[in-house]
Write a protein that holds these residues in place. Structure first.
Motif: not given
Length: 416
Positions: A352-359
């Motif tokens: 969730s962290s890495i995906q939310t960062f990119f999003r």
């Protein structure tokens, strides 16, 4: 799971409906810190000595960029120490820095504090997604995320009106006092009612190699990455709209004090579409629904480009098209996010962290570029909508290996 299902790993119990509402509230606080500012941008810029024009957009853009950057951190700690501690820390930071911003006397210091607030409150975007993934997966997760979105998207719809209402009775500083109060109330609710949902068997070690490994696994997965980056482009287009909305709608289309109502009317379509999506996604599948949605989004964006050139001053053309675009996001955001999180049950926080960062960070950069391209017309924004939606489709093609409308997890058969 039913509405009365107990969440495991904690003595507290909470029903599905209350879970949806509390997760939506947590995610909506950052939206409130963005859209609640829109009616006050002129007053903030004037009182604190900011230059005219597009510089006022940095009150929004800095928070978005910092919030996206901060998303890299909380997921790994939530995978180690649990979801509740990270949420409570984020809520405390949100409230404290809201109060500090209410006292600021300099525009540069306001931007600095907004940046710090954005970083420290990033857990409010990361951890709720991990909580949902702890309990659900696949199309069921997409359904729950749509319900969450339907609730928390109500905040961007009404936030400008809240900000406008505060300005009727007090100055812009009281908007930040209101944010602090909302953060405090949410913290009490989390403390009293929200159980810890992290499975003890899924606790991860806190060390750099483990964190990097988990994030790398979540990032390079082909079935996931196209949906993450596709969401980034689509949300970036929306951020571009938010950044320039006060100028575009309030000034170019000259709606004046009706801006909060007009802005809210377009954003309200996201509420409706998320509710509809929650009712159809388990039947048709997240892929079928979202793939159809992105194709229609491209078509509507193409019409938006045409209208920006041949009906440049027509609010009657702009509003229905913009409302349709925002409505289509209800069939994209939750579904894209659920598909992207599907492979990562054991590292949901890091994923969730890495995906939310990119999003979020990527979208903030895209939104800043779009917002700063505002030239007094709707043309740059309309073109950006088309480019971002076509890019999202190409990225989905990559993740799906060139095949759209597949259904990988058909609905479970009802019990006899």
């Amino acid at each position: 799971m039913t509405g009365s299902t107990m969440l495991s790993h904690d003595k507290r119990t909470i029903g599905q409906r209350e879970l949806v509402v509390i997760v939506a509230l947590l995610m909506s606080l950052n939206a409130l810190a963005i859209d609640g500012m829109l009616p006050a941008l002129d007053e903030i810029a004037s009182e604190l000595g900011a230059a005219e024009g597009n510089q006022r957009q940095f009150v929004i853009a800095v928070f978005l960029l910092a919030n996206g950057l901060g998303c890299l951190v909380p997921g790994a700690f939530a995978d180690r120490f649990g979801r509740r501690p990270l949420l409570l820390l984020s809520l405390a930071s949100y409230s404290v820095f809201s109060l500090l911003i209410a006292l600021v006397q300099d525009f540069t210091m306001l931007l600095v504090l907004r940046g710090i607030q954005g970083v420290l409150s990033a857990g409010l975007m990361v951890v709720p997604t991990a909580i949902i993934r702890d309990q659900y997966e696949g199309d069921r997760m997409a359904r729950l995320m749509s319900l969450v979105s339907a609730v928390f998207i109500t905040v961007p719809v009404i936030a400008p009106s809240i900000g406008q209402a505060v300005l009727l009775f007090a100055g812009w500083r009281w908007i930040f006092v209101f944010l602090a109060l909302m953060g405090g109330l949410a913290a009490v609710w989390v403390w009293v009612r929200l159980p810890e949902t992290l499975d003890p068997a899924h606790r991860q070690n806190i060390n750099v190699p483990v964190i990097v490994r988990n994030m790398r696994v979540a990032l390079i997965n082909r079935a996931s990455v196209g949906y993450v980056l596709g969401t980034m482009l689509l949300i970036g287009a929306v951020f571009g709209y938010v950044n320039s909305a006060q100028q575009l709608i309030g000034e170019h289309f000259a709606v004046g004090e009706l801006f909060p109502i007009v802005f809210g009317a377009t954003a309200a379509m996201m509420v409706v579409s998320n509710v509809v999506n929650s009712r159809i996604v388990e039947r048709f599948g997240a892929r079928r629904v979202s793939h159809t949605g992105v194709l229609v989004f491209i078509l509507v964006s193409a019409v938006q480009v045409w209208a920006s050139h041949y009906r440049p001053d027509s609010l009657a053309w702009f509003l229905p098209l913009m409302a349709t675009n925002l409505g289509l996001l209800g069939f994209l955001g939750a579904n894209f996010g659920s598909i992207a999180m599907q492979p990562f049950a054991s590292i949901a926080g890091a994923a969730s962290s890495i995906q939310t960062f990119f999003r979020m960070f990527g979208a903030a950069v895209v939104g800043l570029i779009i917002g700063q391209s505002y030239d007094g017309t709707a043309q740059p924004f309309a073109l950006a909508l088309l480019i971002c939606s076509v890019g999202a489709l190409l990225l989905v093609f990559y993740s799906e290996k060139g095949r759209l409308f597949r259904r990988l997890n058909p609905p479970a058969k009802p019990k006899a």
